[in-house]
Write an enzyme that holds these catalytic residues in place. Structure first.
Site, PDB file in Angstrom:
ATOM      1  N   LYS A  46       0.844  -1.128   0.044  1.00  0.00           N
ATOM      2  CA  LYS A  46       0.064  -0.066   0.031  1.00  0.00           C
ATOM      3  C   LYS A  46       0.878   1.231   0.083  1.00  0.00           C
ATOM      4  O   LYS A  46       0.605   2.150  -0.765  1.00  0.00           O
ATOM      5  CB  LYS A  46      -0.890   0.096   1.249  1.00  0.00           C
ATOM      6  CG  LYS A  46      -1.796  -1.151   1.325  1.00  0.00           C
ATOM      7  CD  LYS A  46      -2.839  -1.090   2.581  1.00  0.00           C
ATOM      8  CE  LYS A  46      -2.010  -1.128   3.658  1.00  0.00           C
ATOM      9  NZ  LYS A  46      -1.633  -2.665   4.016  1.00  0.00           N
ATOM     10  N   THR A  47       1.775   1.417   0.922  1.00  0.00           N
ATOM     11  CA  THR A  47       2.613   2.522   1.097  1.00  0.00           C
ATOM     12  C   THR A  47       3.451   2.539  -0.215  1.00  0.00           C
ATOM     13  O   THR A  47       3.702   3.760  -0.885  1.00  0.00           O
ATOM     14  CB  THR A  47       3.764   2.261   2.261  1.00  0.00           C
ATOM     15  OG1 THR A  47       2.734   2.137   3.296  1.00  0.00           O
ATOM     16  CG2 THR A  47       4.428   3.730   2.548  1.00  0.00           C
ATOM     17  N   ASP A 239      -1.737   7.807   3.789  1.00  0.00           N
ATOM     18  CA  ASP A 239      -1.351   6.372   4.292  1.00  0.00           C
ATOM     19  C   ASP A 239      -2.301   6.167   5.637  1.00  0.00           C
ATOM     20  O   ASP A 239      -2.411   7.111   6.490  1.00  0.00           O
ATOM     21  CB  ASP A 239       0.187   6.160   4.246  1.00  0.00           C
ATOM     22  CG  ASP A 239       0.548   4.892   4.245  1.00  0.00           C
ATOM     23  OD1 ASP A 239      -0.429   3.948   4.133  1.00  0.00           O
ATOM     24  OD2 ASP A 239       1.655   4.721   4.194  1.00  0.00           O
ATOM     25  N   GLU A 240      -2.290   5.048   5.880  1.00  0.00           N
ATOM     26  CA  GLU A 240      -2.733   4.439   7.305  1.00  0.00           C
ATOM     27  C   GLU A 240      -4.019   4.864   7.449  1.00  0.00           C
ATOM     28  O   GLU A 240      -4.279   5.515   8.687  1.00  0.00           O
ATOM     29  CB  GLU A 240      -1.755   4.633   8.435  1.00  0.00           C
ATOM     30  CG  GLU A 240      -0.247   4.074   8.078  1.00  0.00           C
ATOM     31  CD  GLU A 240      -0.284   2.724   8.483  1.00  0.00           C
ATOM     32  OE1 GLU A 240      -1.514   2.158   9.007  1.00  0.00           O
ATOM     33  OE2 GLU A 240       0.930   1.980   8.465  1.00  0.00           O
ATOM     34  N   GLN A 270      -5.892  -3.444  10.525  1.00  0.00           N
ATOM     35  CA  GLN A 270      -4.636  -2.977  11.265  1.00  0.00           C
ATOM     36  C   GLN A 270      -5.154  -1.630  12.003  1.00  0.00           C
ATOM     37  O   GLN A 270      -4.196  -1.045  12.423  1.00  0.00           O
ATOM     38  CB  GLN A 270      -3.757  -2.662  10.388  1.00  0.00           C
ATOM     39  CG  GLN A 270      -3.193  -4.108   9.696  1.00  0.00           C
ATOM     40  CD  GLN A 270      -1.766  -3.480   9.032  1.00  0.00           C
ATOM     41  OE1 GLN A 270      -0.875  -3.309   9.419  1.00  0.00           O
ATOM     42  NE2 GLN A 270      -1.826  -3.555   7.628  1.00  0.00           N
ATOM     43  N   ARG A 635       4.933  -7.402  10.957  1.00  0.00           N
ATOM     44  CA  ARG A 635       6.332  -6.609  10.809  1.00  0.00           C
ATOM     45  C   ARG A 635       7.381  -7.537  10.251  1.00  0.00           C
ATOM     46  O   ARG A 635       8.524  -7.121   9.701  1.00  0.00           O
ATOM     47  CB  ARG A 635       6.715  -5.991  12.247  1.00  0.00           C
ATOM     48  CG  ARG A 635       5.665  -4.911  12.638  1.00  0.00           C
ATOM     49  CD  ARG A 635       5.266  -4.039  11.487  1.00  0.00           C
ATOM     50  NE  ARG A 635       3.864  -4.108  10.981  1.00  0.00           N
ATOM     51  CZ  ARG A 635       3.106  -3.908   9.851  1.00  0.00           C
ATOM     52  NH1 ARG A 635       3.966  -3.032   9.330  1.00  0.00           N
ATOM     53  NH2 ARG A 635       2.216  -4.633   9.551  1.00  0.00           N
TER      54      ARG A 635
HETATM   55  P1  ATP Z   1       1.742  -2.143   5.983  1.00  0.00           P
HETATM   56  O1  ATP Z   1       0.167  -2.571   5.824  1.00  0.00           O
HETATM   57  O2  ATP Z   1       2.121  -2.891   6.861  1.00  0.00           O
HETATM   58  O3  ATP Z   1       1.712  -0.657   5.901  1.00  0.00           O
HETATM   59  P2  ATP Z   1       2.168  -1.928   3.114  1.00  0.00           P
HETATM   60  O4  ATP Z   1       0.729  -2.580   2.616  1.00  0.00           O
HETATM   61  O5  ATP Z   1       2.191  -0.568   3.219  1.00  0.00           O
HETATM   62  O6  ATP Z   1       2.150  -2.626   4.572  1.00  0.00           O
HETATM   63  P3  ATP Z   1       4.617  -1.800   1.952  1.00  0.00           P
HETATM   64  O7  ATP Z   1       5.244  -1.412   2.892  1.00  0.00           O
HETATM   65  O8  ATP Z   1       4.226  -0.619   0.847  1.00  0.00           O
HETATM   66  O9  ATP Z   1       3.230  -2.753   2.512  1.00  0.00           O
HETATM   67  O10 ATP Z   1       5.234  -2.917   1.195  1.00  0.00           O
HETATM   68  C1  ATP Z   1       5.770  -3.991   2.043  1.00  0.00           C
HETATM   69  C2  ATP Z   1       7.113  -4.842   1.235  1.00  0.00           C
HETATM   70  O11 ATP Z   1       6.742  -5.329   0.060  1.00  0.00           O
HETATM   71  C3  ATP Z   1       8.134  -3.739   1.018  1.00  0.00           C
HETATM   72  O12 ATP Z   1       9.299  -4.170   1.187  1.00  0.00           O
HETATM   73  C4  ATP Z   1       7.857  -3.459  -0.419  1.00  0.00           C
HETATM   74  O13 ATP Z   1       9.029  -2.738  -1.169  1.00  0.00           O
HETATM   75  C5  ATP Z   1       7.328  -4.555  -1.008  1.00  0.00           C
HETATM   76  N1  ATP Z   1       6.619  -4.702  -2.293  1.00  0.00           N
HETATM   77  C6  ATP Z   1       5.553  -4.113  -2.323  1.00  0.00           C
HETATM   78  N2  ATP Z   1       4.840  -4.228  -3.549  1.00  0.00           N
HETATM   79  C7  ATP Z   1       5.974  -5.150  -4.294  1.00  0.00           C
HETATM   80  C8  ATP Z   1       6.024  -5.440  -5.596  1.00  0.00           C
HETATM   81  N3  ATP Z   1       4.775  -5.352  -6.467  1.00  0.00           N
HETATM   82  N4  ATP Z   1       7.084  -6.259  -5.808  1.00  0.00           N
HETATM   83  C9  ATP Z   1       8.057  -6.530  -4.974  1.00  0.00           C
HETATM   84  N5  ATP Z   1       7.876  -6.093  -3.779  1.00  0.00           N
HETATM   85  C10 ATP Z   1       7.213  -5.292  -3.588  1.00  0.00           C
HETATM   86 MG    MG Z   2       2.305   0.769   4.534  1.00  0.00          MG
END
Ligand code: ATP
Ligand code: MG
Length: 704
Positions: A46-47, A239-240, A270, A635
């Site tokens: 997402k981020t 975000d969040e 979350q 995490r």
């Molecule tokens: P959270 O809910 O904990 O905030 P999130 O959904 O925001 O998590 P991110 O932190 O954006 O998730 O991504 C998690 C990990 O996965 C990061 O290391 C990111 O670089 C990697 N990632 C995300 N999308 C891809 C992709 N399409 N290919 C490879 N790696 C990815």
């Molecule tokens: Mg995130």
């Protein structure tokens, strides 16, 4: 051996390739105009999607970086977002406003709060402690002081604080606060609230809640100001989103109402901040009511964790209502099992974690900076800090003052240092008038007798000093007697923990702290400091030579341990911009939302600790604990340890807890149960507390 370092490296390389997005992520990145909601579970990118989307907005030339506003939850996350944007768009990233809600509020107010009657350029933000001091005054002035029965349920300052905080999160001014006219509770609080706001205004100050509430008020009351910011921020991302308050959402809503370019990203499963005013309705329904044409993108792939870790975390939340919508799949491979480790005591637990991290480092498996130790309550961090410090393992404590940097802890340590070494001028300067004993600045100057600073000479041979005003002389002599006779004698006679009590009583420090609005927390810290000395006292009884000398020596060892830690750790990580974490990250789960670590140790998985006893009382509380467990476990990228202790010091007591229900929710095939051998639990100070039970019994209790 493939180390975690190579793994992490691989992720950040991919960060620069746009093709590396999956279809859903790309869909979100490409929909840059109009409202958009992205919903998905942990580690689904997402981020990352949000960041790429911003890069795309710039790439498409829709707006200059000045027109982009990205709001995240913590300063650390905002900093991380700026870093990631820097990697994608280079120098342009510097002109993007990537910030937290609170700093956004502050920026708005420090430019515009003149319209609300403040002097904007000199606006001060009061932290929780300062705010509480002012609130305490307001309560006293309004006669809401907690001593009357009728107000007993309303009046403790912590309660009033949270009632007013929640009012601000919901945009209630003192005027709107009373909903039931004539209601005693509401009228009383409203009186305090009104007075508190006056006092803040007199100090040209705002508290954290005002940063948002007043920013909204400002935009609502001043159409031209609103228009200015609406024109400035053309593309807004949050975000969040699941953890925004009503007030925060209203702030965003006002900003985007004109051009409607708002992208919110979040994960209802979350949501972990309802206790601090977050309102899940923003993501569940408000957004969709306000922007009913907004497309919704759901991500379904987890890129962070091994499938074992992800499945374990998802099993814990499988009964929650909106979890299904966020179920994820990982194809990072199965990886290692989730390691569950029962320990005898909280000390053993801390030692086990520290020794495991040391072992990883020694075996070049991963470094301390790849590891995080997470826990439910801040107090759990104290013991971990102490053990890490003792073993010389560097760490960064996120989102909290380091224990040894707290005022009251530093004060009492200064007393102990002085008793240990009368020539310690720094310690003397610190506590000469703490608590106040008539030795303020003017008196100190007289005592110094022209010397550049206060030192041992300033308070010795006092009876011969005719140059001192009688009052100063008297106070200084009493102080010198206290230090050099009373305390110097007591340190040889009393076991260390009792000596700490003695210092607190004789110096009047305890009584002084009791008057502080933050008394409860400060006293708890002092109790912890006292508890820490127990381990050192135990070395005394072991040697048993000349008891008095042995005790002084134990005090010396204790103080040296702490002093060397401070040298290693340096300044306060909470001040200024967060820097790259050094060493092991130590944090409450709440503080590491959105972050990821190759190795995670989640400590204190015990009924009453996690889930927390207070939260266990209500269904909503339990749901939030469950979501918190999910956040904690997700995490971890490659290795997840879950530890628990059979007995633990809670407050003044040693308590026994059953293993957490979260452990039982994880399917057996994902788990490896490990017994910590005595060798792997490094002995900190060889000691066997009477409550310690053999490891085998723990195993037994756990399977039963
Ligand atoms: P959270 O809910 O904990 O905030 P999130 O959904 O925001 O998590 P991110 O932190 O954006 O998730 O991504 C998690 C990990 O996965 C990061 O290391 C990111 O670089 C990697 N990632 C995300 N999308 C891809 C992709 N399409 N290919 C490879 N790696 C990815
Ligand atoms: Mg995130």
């Amino acid at each position: 051996m493939l180390t975690f370092r190579t793994r992490v490296q691989r992720f950040s390389d991919l960060l620069l390739e746009l093709e590396s997005l999956n279809d859903k992520q790309r869909e979100a990145v490409e929909r840059i105009d109009g409202p958009l909601l992205v919903l998905a579970g942990a580690g689904s990118g997402k981020t990352r999607t949000l960041t790429y989307r911003i890069a795309n907005i710039l790439e498409q030339g829709r707006v200059s970086p000045h027109g982009v506003l990205a709001i995240t939850f913590t300063r650390k996350a905002a900093w991380e977002m700026r870093r990631r944007l820097g990697e994608l768009v280079g120098k342009q990233a510097e002109d993007i406003t990537a910030t937290t809600f609170h700093s956004l509020g502050f920026k708005l107010l420090s430019a515009e709060a003149g319209a609300l009657g403040y002097k904007p350029d000199k606006l001060v933000v009061y932290d929780a402690v300062e705010a509480q001091r002012l609130l305490f005054r307001a309560m006293q002035e309004m006669n809401v002081n907690g001593t009357r029965w009728a107000l007993e349920t309303v009046a403790p300052i912590t309660k009033v604080t949270s009632v007013i905080e929640r009012a601000k999160d919901n945009l209630y001014s003192p005027e709107d606060f009373v909903r039931v006219k004539g209601d005693f509770f509401e009228e009383s609080i409203a009186k305090v609230y009104r007075r508190y706001q006056q006092l803040l205004m007199e100090n040209n100050a705002v508290d954290y809640g005002d940063l948002i509430r007043l920013a909204v008020q400002l935009l609502r009351q001043n159409p031209s100001t609103l228009e200015f910011y609406q024109n400035l921020f053309r593309y807004v991302s949050v975000d969040e989103f699941q953890d925004t308050s009503f007030a925060q959402y209203q702030l965003v809503r006002h900003l985007v109402w004109r051009n409607r370019n708002l992208c919110c990203v979040g994960s209802p499963v979350q949501a972990i901040y309802s206790w601090r005013g977050a309102d899940i309705h923003n993501i569940l329904d408000r957004f969709r009511e306000d922007f009913n044409d907004a497309p919704m993108v759901v991500l379904s792939h987890n890129y962070r964790s091994t499938s074992t870790i992800l499945d374990a975390a998802q099993a814990v939340v499988s009964d929650l209502p909106y979890h299904d919508a966020e179920r994820l799949q990982s194809d990072n491979g199965e990886g290692a099992a989730v390691v569950i480790v029962p320990l005898n005591t909280d000390y053993d637990e801390a030692n086990f974690i520290a020794s495991e991290i040391k072992r990883f480092d020694d075996e070049r498996f991963c470094g301390p900076e790849d590891c995080a130790v997470l826990f439910r309550t801040r107090t759990q961090g104290r013991l971990l800090e102490q053990v890490f410090m003792h073993l010389g393992l560097s760490y960064t404590l996120v989102g909290d003052f380091k224990f040894f940097e707290r005022r009251e802890v530093k004060d009492i340590l200064a007393y102990l240092r002085l008793v240990h070494d009368m020539l310690d001028a720094g310690a003397l300067q610190r506590i000469i008038n703490r608590p106040p004993r008539g030795l303020g600045t003017a008196a100190i100057q007289k005592l110094q007798r022209g010397e550049p600073e206060l030192n041992f000479d300033s308070i010795s041979g006092l009876h011969r000093r005719d140059d001192l005003p009688p009052k100063v002389k008297e106070a200084a002599m009493a102080f010198a007697d206290l230090l050099f006779d009373d305390l110097a004698m007591a340190v040889k006679e009393k076991p260390l923990p009792e000596f700490v009590d003695y210092v607190l009583e004789q110096t009047g420090y305890r009584a002084w702290v009791q008057k502080d609005p933050d008394a409860k927390r400060r006293l708890a810290n002092l109790r912890l400091l006292r508890a820490m000395t127990t381990r050192y006292e135990n070395t005394v009884t072991a040697t048993n030579a000349n008891l008095g000398d042995a005790r002084e020596e134990a005090l010396g060892t204790f103080l040296t341990d702490i002093a060397t830690m401070s040298v290693v750790e340096g300044g306060d990580p909470d001040v200024g911009l967060p820097t790259e974490a050094k060493g092991v990250t130590m944090a409450t789960i709440h503080a590491v939302k959105g972050l990821e670590f190759p190795v995670v140790f989640l400590a204190g998985l015990e009924e009453g600790i996690f889930p927390h006893a207070k939260a266990m009382k209500t269904a909503e509380g339990m749901e939030e604990e469950t979501r918190l467990a999910y956040v904690a476990m997700t995490r971890a990228m490659s290795l997840l340890y879950l530890t628990y202790a059979r007995s633990r010091v809670v407050g003044d007591e040693v308590k026994e807890h059953a293993p957490s229900r979260f452990l039982a929710a994880i399917p057996k095939h994902l788990i490896e149960r490990r017994t910590a051998t005595r060798e792997s639990v490094l002995p900190m100070v060889v000691e066997e507390t009477p409550l310690a039970i053999p490891i085998d019994e723990v195993q037994h209790a756990e399977s039963g």
